[in-house]
Design a protein around this motif. Sequence first.
Motif, PDB file in Angstrom:
ATOM      1  N   PHE A 136      34.333  40.377  42.682  1.00 36.81           N
ATOM      2  CA  PHE A 136      33.044  39.848  43.147  1.00 36.81           C
ATOM      3  C   PHE A 136      33.106  38.406  43.652  1.00 36.81           C
ATOM      4  CE2 PHE A 136      28.710  38.359  41.244  1.00 36.81           C
ATOM      5  CZ  PHE A 136      27.970  38.719  42.348  1.00 36.81           C
ATOM      6  N   SER A 157      34.658  43.813  36.695  1.00 38.06           N
ATOM      7  CA  SER A 157      33.282  43.338  36.877  1.00 38.06           C
ATOM      8  C   SER A 157      32.859  42.615  35.613  1.00 38.06           C
ATOM      9  CB  SER A 157      32.324  44.518  37.039  1.00 38.06           C
ATOM     10  OG  SER A 157      32.525  45.167  38.245  1.00 38.06           O
ATOM     11  N   ALA A 158      31.670  42.045  35.668  1.00 38.02           N
ATOM     12  CA  ALA A 158      31.100  41.394  34.485  1.00 38.02           C
ATOM     13  C   ALA A 158      30.697  42.457  33.467  1.00 38.02           C
ATOM     14  CB  ALA A 158      29.890  40.565  34.904  1.00 38.02           C
ATOM     15  N   THR A 196      25.435  40.177  34.964  1.00 35.40           N
ATOM     16  CA  THR A 196      25.029  39.523  36.216  1.00 35.40           C
ATOM     17  C   THR A 196      23.502  39.483  36.329  1.00 35.40           C
ATOM     18  OG1 THR A 196      27.042  40.453  37.158  1.00 35.40           O
ATOM     19  CG2 THR A 196      25.520  39.435  38.703  1.00 35.40           C
ATOM     20  N   GLU A 228      32.277  37.589  35.483  1.00 33.04           N
ATOM     21  CA  GLU A 228      33.580  38.233  35.682  1.00 33.04           C
ATOM     22  C   GLU A 228      34.687  37.470  34.960  1.00 33.04           C
ATOM     23  OE1 GLU A 228      31.186  38.663  37.832  1.00 33.04           O
ATOM     24  OE2 GLU A 228      31.376  40.797  38.295  1.00 33.04           O
ATOM     25  N   ARG A 288      26.184  41.674  45.685  1.00 28.84           N
ATOM     26  CA  ARG A 288      26.047  42.471  44.468  1.00 28.84           C
ATOM     27  C   ARG A 288      26.860  43.772  44.577  1.00 28.84           C
ATOM     28  NH1 ARG A 288      22.236  41.544  40.624  1.00 28.84           N
ATOM     29  NH2 ARG A 288      23.788  42.704  39.423  1.00 28.84           N
ATOM     30  N   GLY A 289      27.518  44.120  43.518  1.00 22.24           N
ATOM     31  CA  GLY A 289      28.349  45.327  43.526  1.00 22.24           C
ATOM     32  C   GLY A 289      29.706  45.118  44.172  1.00 22.24           C
ATOM     33  N   GLY A 290      30.024  43.857  44.510  1.00 20.78           N
ATOM     34  CA  GLY A 290      31.187  43.562  45.352  1.00 20.78           C
ATOM     35  C   GLY A 290      32.559  43.697  44.699  1.00 20.78           C
ATOM     36  N   SER A 291      32.606  43.922  43.380  1.00 23.47           N
ATOM     37  CA  SER A 291      33.930  44.035  42.746  1.00 23.47           C
ATOM     38  C   SER A 291      34.741  45.197  43.320  1.00 23.47           C
ATOM     39  CB  SER A 291      33.804  44.234  41.234  1.00 23.47           C
ATOM     40  OG  SER A 291      33.197  43.113  40.671  1.00 23.47           O
ATOM     41  N   ASP A 292      34.042  46.250  43.764  1.00 21.62           N
ATOM     42  CA  ASP A 292      34.763  47.367  44.395  1.00 21.62           C
ATOM     43  C   ASP A 292      35.537  46.851  45.612  1.00 21.62           C
ATOM     44  OD1 ASP A 292      33.514  49.172  42.650  1.00 21.62           O
ATOM     45  OD2 ASP A 292      31.796  49.435  43.988  1.00 21.62           O
TER      46      ASP A 292
HETATM   47  N1  ASP Z   1      28.981  41.882  38.594  1.00 15.19           N
HETATM   48  C1  ASP Z   1      28.605  41.978  39.977  1.00 15.19           C
HETATM   49  C2  ASP Z   1      27.250  42.672  40.102  1.00 15.19           C
HETATM   50  O1  ASP Z   1      26.677  43.082  39.106  1.00 15.19           O
HETATM   51  C3  ASP Z   1      29.651  42.649  40.826  1.00 15.19           C
HETATM   52  C4  ASP Z   1      29.991  44.083  40.462  1.00 15.19           C
HETATM   53  O2  ASP Z   1      29.678  44.545  39.357  1.00 15.19           O
HETATM   54  O3  ASP Z   1      30.605  44.746  41.296  1.00 15.19           O
HETATM   55  O4  ASP Z   1      26.749  42.776  41.186  1.00 15.19           O
END
Ligand code: ASP
Length: 415
Positions: free
Chosen positions: A136, A41-42, A47, A74, A150-154
């Motif tokens: 992401f 992730s970043a 982000t 990222e 958002r949160g998509g790196s998982d």
């Molecule tokens: N950097 C992105 C976010 O903050 C993706 C992630 O962290 O999963 O949403």
Amino acid sequence: MSLIVHKYGGTSVGTPEKIKNVARRVKKVKDQGDQVVVVVSAMGHTTDELIDLMNQVTDSPDPREYDMLVSTGEQVSAALLAMALQASGCPAISLTGGQAGVVTEDIYKKARIKEIKLDRIKEELKENKVVVITGFQGEDSKGDIITIGRGGSDTSAVAIAAALKADVCDIYTDVDGVYTTDPRIVPEARKLKYISYEEMLELASLGAQVLHPRSVECASIYNMIIHLRHSQKEVDGTFIMSPAQILKEVGKMEKQEAVRGIALDENIAKIGLLRVPDRPGIAARIFGALAKEKINVDMIIQSIHSSGQFADMAFTVDKPELKKALEVAEKIAAELKAEGVVHDRDVAKVSLVGIGMVSQPGTASKMFETLAEAKINIQLISTSEIKISCVVKAADGKKAVQLLHKAFNLDKIIQ
Ligand code: ASP
Ligand code: ADP
Ligand code: MG
């Protein structure tokens, strides 16, 4: 030789020192002779900071440029991690989503991953390198950079692990597992050793930020076990797997407590349409118009008027979609000659989740009683076989979670 996928979240790569720690951890696995792919992730809150910059430039950002901007975070952490690995004598290469073959739908900001073309990743692995991939993001059919929500790196990590048929998919974060609720809200929350895909998907969809919901969906489709764990500790975290896999691990049927976890979603807003005509086709018209604008609607409630000719409609949307949803609602309200449109940003959704609820009546009434005793007003309710959600005033959200956690003895459950 095993193929291992690691994912490190924002806090875990938040500083140069932490990136060097991650490099040490990854190198250790590599030195055992395994192949390693790392999704990052970043750094920290990058982000959010990028979105903040964007908001200082425009009120109505072009979605394509949004993706161009937020995907850069990222790239920074991937390149730094590859450099830290190289500096420690471990061959490594960083790849963007596009370079890694992550192909997405042609939808900016929240595309799904369609496919992962593995040639480049496999080539680099064959050359004995650790492959560090930006989470992401992916690339659409035009070659544009696309982000996946958002949160998509998982989800990037699980999709890559599934495509590679990896032996291990470790998701490293800043908590040491999935807890019965967010430990930042309830310090007595208990870590779960195992949780089923179905329950985790529900918790994540209902606001437990610990995993991106689509990562759990993807893992369940491909039967990929997710091990969610702490990036600074060497202890086991939580295994997210199928009920059959859990059964194999624990060696006995699990005690089915009604409630397994509680989620809080503070990212919602409520919209109400007052006195719309009560006849067939009205709901279809309202929610059809919202769907056309790709606005996700969650809880819906329709109340009746004594005359039988009118009804009030209320529903929730994600906060970032409120502005667009209000524009649609106001247009439809005018067309239907409704009395007006109201909205409320200060709401939160509290949800109980558990497969065992199906067979244990009384869970809902206990939830309502607990909230009533604390004089917390319930504005909307929705239920399914494995969850009950209540919308309450935002200021009551955390208190509701704490009270319910206690009322359902979640701090005492022994797995
Ligand atoms: N950097 C992105 C976010 O903050 C993706 C992630 O962290 O999963 O949403
Ligand atoms: P990352 O940056 O590693 O992706 P996130 O901030 O997205 O991490 O997710 C981790 C956070 O999720 C934790 O710090 C925790 O506060 C929160 N969280 C919410 N619900 C839960 C839960 N049920 N169990 C564990 N953590 C949770
Ligand atoms: Mg996350």
